[in-house]
Design a protein around this motif. Structure first.
Motif, PDB file in Angstrom:
ATOM      1  N   LYS A 133     -12.538   5.933  -4.549  1.00 27.19           N
ATOM      2  CA  LYS A 133     -11.164   6.454  -4.912  1.00 27.19           C
ATOM      3  C   LYS A 133     -10.153   6.194  -3.803  1.00 27.19           C
ATOM      4  N   ASN A 134     -10.368   5.276  -2.795  1.00 30.78           N
ATOM      5  CA  ASN A 134      -9.551   5.008  -1.950  1.00 30.78           C
ATOM      6  C   ASN A 134      -8.983   6.110  -1.351  1.00 30.78           C
TER       7      ASN A 134
ATOM      8  N   ALA B   6      -4.606   6.252  -1.252  1.00 27.49           N
ATOM      9  CA  ALA B   6      -4.046   5.088  -1.229  1.00 27.49           C
ATOM     10  C   ALA B   6      -3.952   4.222  -2.569  1.00 27.49           C
ATOM     11  N   SER B   7      -3.138   3.749  -2.526  1.00 23.99           N
ATOM     12  CA  SER B   7      -2.990   2.786  -3.772  1.00 23.99           C
ATOM     13  C   SER B   7      -2.132   1.537  -3.679  1.00 23.99           C
ATOM     14  N   GLY B   8      -2.222   0.322  -4.602  1.00 22.38           N
ATOM     15  CA  GLY B   8      -1.713  -0.847  -4.273  1.00 22.38           C
ATOM     16  C   GLY B   8      -2.724  -1.793  -3.711  1.00 22.38           C
TER      17      GLY B   8
ATOM     18  N   VAL C  11       0.720  -1.043   0.156  1.00 23.27           N
ATOM     19  CA  VAL C  11       0.120  -0.116  -0.166  1.00 23.27           C
ATOM     20  C   VAL C  11       1.036   1.017   0.105  1.00 23.27           C
ATOM     21  N   GLN C  12       0.349   1.996  -0.866  1.00 24.47           N
ATOM     22  CA  GLN C  12       1.155   3.420  -0.854  1.00 24.47           C
ATOM     23  C   GLN C  12       0.172   4.510  -0.825  1.00 24.47           C
TER      24      GLN C  12
ATOM     25  N   ALA D 214      -2.911   4.546   6.754  1.00 26.11           N
ATOM     26  CA  ALA D 214      -3.730   3.505   6.290  1.00 26.11           C
ATOM     27  C   ALA D 214      -3.550   2.242   7.388  1.00 26.11           C
ATOM     28  N   ARG D 215      -4.494   1.610   7.900  1.00 23.81           N
ATOM     29  CA  ARG D 215      -4.278   0.725   8.659  1.00 23.81           C
ATOM     30  C   ARG D 215      -4.900  -0.782   8.051  1.00 23.81           C
ATOM     31  N   GLN D 216      -4.039  -1.771   8.427  1.00 23.57           N
ATOM     32  CA  GLN D 216      -4.293  -3.029   7.861  1.00 23.57           C
ATOM     33  C   GLN D 216      -4.330  -3.860   8.992  1.00 23.57           C
TER      34      GLN D 216
END
Length: 116
Positions: free
Chosen positions: A74-75, A23-25, A1-2, A96-98
């Motif tokens: 659009k994240n 966010a992307s990825g 994630v970026q 961004a939390r995973q």
């Protein structure tokens, strides 16, 4: 994630600014997005967060002045900051939390300066 952060800048007291964080990825891994901030000589503190289920949290000092939102398509998360105070001056970091496996991703810092 970026994470790509944007917004911020210089504003006078009681002014407004907006921040965005895209966010992307592997965005499907993200459960929550938001911001922390760090003022000079102080520890990084949580500001606001929003989950995929639209659960929202704010630090007490920004309640009623800041609004966090998220465009899931659009994240991208947004932080609208109104009635800014000099004590809001800080570098703001989006996160961004995973959940699984647990991990936080960070965007580049964005300077917010509130001048009196």
């Amino acid at each position: 994630v970026q994470l790509q952060a944007s917004g911020g800048g210089l504003v006078q007291v009681e002014g407004s600014l907006g921040l965005a964080c895209e966010a992307s990825g592997l965005t499907f891994l993200i459960n929550e997005m938001g911001w922390y901030r760090q003022a000079p000589g102080k520890q990084r503190e949580f500001v606001a967060g929003i989950t995929n289920g639209a659960s929202i949290r704010y630090v007490d000092s920004v309640k009623g002045r800041f609004t966090i939102s998220k465009n899931n398509a659009k994240n991208t998360a947004y932080l609208q900051m109104n009635s800014l105070k000099p004590e809001d001056t800080a570098v703001y970091y989006c996160y961004a939390r995973q959940v699984e496996p647990p991990n936080d991703y960070w965007g580049q810092g964005t300077q917010v300066t509130v001048s009196s």
